[in-house]
Design a protein around this motif. Structure first.
Motif, PDB file in Angstrom:
ATOM      1  N   TYR A  72       0.835  -1.204   0.000  1.00 36.03           N
ATOM      2  CA  TYR A  72       0.000   0.000   0.000  1.00 36.03           C
ATOM      3  C   TYR A  72       0.872   1.257   0.000  1.00 36.03           C
ATOM      4  CZ  TYR A  72      -2.702   3.766   2.135  1.00 36.03           C
ATOM      5  OH  TYR A  72      -3.263   4.989   2.423  1.00 36.03           O
ATOM      6  N   LEU A  73       1.879   1.284   0.881  1.00 38.32           N
ATOM      7  CA  LEU A  73       2.766   2.449   0.945  1.00 38.32           C
ATOM      8  C   LEU A  73       3.545   2.627  -0.357  1.00 38.32           C
ATOM      9  CD1 LEU A  73       4.191   2.211   4.579  1.00 38.32           C
ATOM     10  CD2 LEU A  73       2.353   3.677   3.726  1.00 38.32           C
ATOM     11  N   ALA A  74       4.019   1.527  -0.923  1.00 35.70           N
ATOM     12  CA  ALA A  74       4.759   1.604  -2.186  1.00 35.70           C
ATOM     13  C   ALA A  74       3.866   2.129  -3.301  1.00 35.70           C
ATOM     14  CB  ALA A  74       5.316   0.227  -2.554  1.00 35.70           C
ATOM     15  N   GLY A  76       1.270   4.121  -2.989  1.00 35.84           N
ATOM     16  CA  GLY A  76       1.097   5.552  -2.759  1.00 35.84           C
ATOM     17  C   GLY A  76       2.360   6.338  -3.072  1.00 35.84           C
ATOM     18  N   ALA A  77       3.510   5.770  -2.723  1.00 36.74           N
ATOM     19  CA  ALA A  77       4.790   6.460  -2.957  1.00 36.74           C
ATOM     20  C   ALA A  77       5.060   6.674  -4.443  1.00 36.74           C
ATOM     21  CB  ALA A  77       5.937   5.672  -2.328  1.00 36.74           C
ATOM     22  N   ILE A  78       4.643   5.715  -5.283  1.00 38.12           N
ATOM     23  CA  ILE A  78       4.917   5.871  -6.720  1.00 38.12           C
ATOM     24  C   ILE A  78       3.884   6.746  -7.428  1.00 38.12           C
ATOM     25  CG2 ILE A  78       6.195   3.707  -6.893  1.00 38.12           C
ATOM     26  CD1 ILE A  78       3.673   2.526  -8.324  1.00 38.12           C
ATOM     27  N   GLY A  79       2.905   7.236  -6.682  1.00 37.37           N
ATOM     28  CA  GLY A  79       1.996   8.209  -7.269  1.00 37.37           C
ATOM     29  C   GLY A  79       0.548   7.796  -7.399  1.00 37.37           C
ATOM     30  N   LEU A  80       0.198   6.582  -6.997  1.00 40.24           N
ATOM     31  CA  LEU A  80      -1.220   6.216  -7.025  1.00 40.24           C
ATOM     32  C   LEU A  80      -1.947   6.994  -5.924  1.00 40.24           C
ATOM     33  CD1 LEU A  80      -0.956   2.355  -7.581  1.00 40.24           C
ATOM     34  CD2 LEU A  80      -1.465   4.126  -9.266  1.00 40.24           C
ATOM     35  N   PRO A  81      -3.140   7.495  -6.181  1.00 42.61           N
ATOM     36  CA  PRO A  81      -3.832   8.351  -5.212  1.00 42.61           C
ATOM     37  C   PRO A  81      -4.455   7.543  -4.068  1.00 42.61           C
ATOM     38  CG  PRO A  81      -5.207   8.028  -7.137  1.00 42.61           C
ATOM     39  CD  PRO A  81      -3.900   7.340  -7.426  1.00 42.61           C
ATOM     40  N   PHE A  82      -3.619   6.877  -3.288  1.00 47.58           N
ATOM     41  CA  PHE A  82      -4.073   5.925  -2.273  1.00 47.58           C
ATOM     42  C   PHE A  82      -4.157   6.519  -0.877  1.00 47.58           C
ATOM     43  CE2 PHE A  82      -3.258   1.403  -4.063  1.00 47.58           C
ATOM     44  CZ  PHE A  82      -4.013   1.707  -5.177  1.00 47.58           C
ATOM     45  N   PHE A  83      -3.600   7.693  -0.652  1.00 48.43           N
ATOM     46  CA  PHE A  83      -3.611   8.258   0.685  1.00 48.43           C
ATOM     47  C   PHE A  83      -4.863   9.114   0.882  1.00 48.43           C
ATOM     48  CE2 PHE A  83       1.185   7.976  -0.024  1.00 48.43           C
ATOM     49  CZ  PHE A  83       1.252   6.698   0.514  1.00 48.43           C
ATOM     50  N   ALA A  84      -5.072   9.590   2.095  1.00 49.26           N
ATOM     51  CA  ALA A  84      -6.284  10.350   2.429  1.00 49.26           C
ATOM     52  C   ALA A  84      -6.487  11.495   1.448  1.00 49.26           C
ATOM     53  CB  ALA A  84      -6.190  10.876   3.849  1.00 49.26           C
ATOM     54  N   GLY A  85      -7.720  11.639   1.001  1.00 43.45           N
ATOM     55  CA  GLY A  85      -8.061  12.711   0.078  1.00 43.45           C
ATOM     56  C   GLY A  85      -7.470  12.539  -1.308  1.00 43.45           C
ATOM     57  N   GLY A  86      -7.045  11.337  -1.670  1.00 42.57           N
ATOM     58  CA  GLY A  86      -6.465  11.087  -2.982  1.00 42.57           C
ATOM     59  C   GLY A  86      -5.017  11.540  -3.113  1.00 42.57           C
ATOM     60  N   ALA A  87      -4.383  11.825  -1.988  1.00 44.58           N
ATOM     61  CA  ALA A  87      -2.986  12.259  -2.023  1.00 44.58           C
ATOM     62  C   ALA A  87      -2.069  11.100  -2.412  1.00 44.58           C
ATOM     63  CB  ALA A  87      -2.573  12.823  -0.657  1.00 44.58           C
ATOM     64  N   ALA A  88      -0.867  11.449  -2.859  1.00 44.07           N
ATOM     65  CA  ALA A  88       0.104  10.437  -3.278  1.00 44.07           C
ATOM     66  C   ALA A  88       1.492  11.034  -3.247  1.00 44.07           C
ATOM     67  CB  ALA A  88      -0.225   9.950  -4.693  1.00 44.07           C
ATOM     68  N   GLY A  89       2.482  10.159  -3.331  1.00 44.15           N
ATOM     69  CA  GLY A  89       3.866  10.581  -3.500  1.00 44.15           C
ATOM     70  C   GLY A  89       4.668  10.658  -2.213  1.00 44.15           C
ATOM     71  N   LEU A  90       5.987  10.656  -2.398  1.00 48.41           N
ATOM     72  CA  LEU A  90       6.902  10.725  -1.252  1.00 48.41           C
ATOM     73  C   LEU A  90       6.779  12.021  -0.454  1.00 48.41           C
ATOM     74  CD1 LEU A  90      10.079   8.993  -2.697  1.00 48.41           C
ATOM     75  CD2 LEU A  90       8.519   8.130  -0.946  1.00 48.41           C
ATOM     76  N   PRO A  91       6.566  13.183  -1.098  1.00 46.43           N
ATOM     77  CA  PRO A  91       6.422  14.402  -0.286  1.00 46.43           C
ATOM     78  C   PRO A  91       5.250  14.300   0.700  1.00 46.43           C
ATOM     79  CG  PRO A  91       6.858  14.988  -2.560  1.00 46.43           C
ATOM     80  CD  PRO A  91       6.634  13.496  -2.528  1.00 46.43           C
ATOM     81  N   TYR A  92       4.144  13.702   0.267  1.00 45.54           N
ATOM     82  CA  TYR A  92       3.020  13.531   1.191  1.00 45.54           C
ATOM     83  C   TYR A  92       3.422  12.617   2.352  1.00 45.54           C
ATOM     84  CZ  TYR A  92      -1.510  12.441   3.164  1.00 45.54           C
ATOM     85  OH  TYR A  92      -2.555  12.285   4.039  1.00 45.54           O
ATOM     86  N   MET A  93       4.164  11.565   2.037  1.00 41.34           N
ATOM     87  CA  MET A  93       4.576  10.618   3.070  1.00 41.34           C
ATOM     88  C   MET A  93       5.526  11.252   4.083  1.00 41.34           C
ATOM     89  SD  MET A  93       5.077   7.156   0.810  1.00 41.34           S
ATOM     90  CE  MET A  93       5.277   6.060   2.214  1.00 41.34           C
ATOM     91  N   MET A  94       6.211  12.313   3.706  1.00 38.58           N
ATOM     92  CA  MET A  94       7.126  12.996   4.620  1.00 38.58           C
ATOM     93  C   MET A  94       6.409  14.082   5.423  1.00 38.58           C
ATOM     94  SD  MET A  94       9.971  11.513   4.240  1.00 38.58           S
ATOM     95  CE  MET A  94       9.320   9.941   3.714  1.00 38.58           C
ATOM     96  N   GLY A  95       5.120  14.278   5.165  1.00 43.72           N
ATOM     97  CA  GLY A  95       4.348  15.306   5.849  1.00 43.72           C
ATOM     98  C   GLY A  95       3.876  14.873   7.232  1.00 43.72           C
ATOM     99  N   PRO A  96       2.911  15.595   7.788  1.00 45.75           N
ATOM    100  CA  PRO A  96       2.467  15.366   9.157  1.00 45.75           C
ATOM    101  C   PRO A  96       1.949  13.947   9.440  1.00 45.75           C
ATOM    102  CG  PRO A  96       1.582  17.431   8.334  1.00 45.75           C
ATOM    103  CD  PRO A  96       2.246  16.754   7.177  1.00 45.75           C
ATOM    104  N   THR A  97       1.457  13.254   8.435  1.00 52.95           N
ATOM    105  CA  THR A  97       0.917  11.913   8.668  1.00 52.95           C
ATOM    106  C   THR A  97       1.940  10.803   8.436  1.00 52.95           C
ATOM    107  OG1 THR A  97       0.090  11.742   6.404  1.00 52.95           O
ATOM    108  CG2 THR A  97      -1.428  12.641   8.048  1.00 52.95           C
TER     109      THR A  97
END
Length: 191
Positions: A72-74, A76-97
């Motif tokens: 799941y994390l991989a 989302g990291a490669i750009g699939l909109p799998f995180f909350a609100g359709g977010a994706a990517g490594l920058p999102y993963m480095m954010g508050p969540t």
């Protein structure tokens, strides 16, 4: 004769590689869909991800559950909109969540590990197997939030943990009810 420790083992037996891959894909999609059911809160949204992760851990066991959340994390990291609100990517993963996202793998593994160690049947045991890892998820989540924001540790706890406690109890209870019901249905079907 050893009884299967997880519901997926009881249903599928020792799964083939193809079945394991199918379970990982299904589980990662379930977590991705549950991330889209979200109450926007700042800095950490409230989602149904922990319910999905509890279900995966309770039914898959430790290794397969951890692999599912790593996938799941991989994704989302490669750009699939799998995180909350359709977010994706490594920058999102480095954010508050980010601490919560990384903690998802440990939560899934620990839930499955508890099931494999005997907390696999009955509502109360399944509830404990779901609730304890969900509660421990707040350790990396709050520490990460504290580390990357100007919040104090107390502020990070108030923003990143306190509002989620009642939901954690409810989601753990729902997961335990679903899996306990699955075991009951399987027993009825087997006669």
């Amino acid at each position: 004769m050893n009884r299967p420790a997880t519901l997926s083992q009881a249903l599928l037996g020792i799964p083939s590689l193809q079945r394991q891959i199918a379970l990982v894909v299904f589980g990662s999609l379930l977590v991705a869909m549950s991330a889209q059911i979200s109450v926007p809160m700042f800095p950490v949204p409230m989602t149904l991800q922990t319910l999905a992760i509890s279900l995966i851990g309770l039914t898959y066991g430790a290794r397969l559950a951890a692999v599912t959340l790593a996938a799941y994390l991989a994704q989302g990291a490669i750009g699939l909109p799998f995180f909350a609100g359709g977010a994706a990517g490594l920058p999102y993963m480095m954010g508050p969540t980010g601490g919560f996202l990384i903690g998802f793998v440990a939560m899934a593994w620990l839930t499955g590990w508890l099931v494999e160690r005997g907390l696999d049947r009955g509502f109360l045991r399944l509830f404990v197997a779901a609730f304890v890892p969900a509660l421990l998820l707040f350790v990396p989540g709050v520490l990460w939030l504290w580390a990357i924001t100007p919040l104090s540790l107390e502020g990070a706890f108030i923003a990143g943990a306190l509002p989620f406690q009642l939901g954690g109890v409810v989601k753990s209870a729902v997961a335990a009810l679903i899996v306990a019901g699955g075991w009951q249905a399987l027993r009825r079907h087997q006669g």
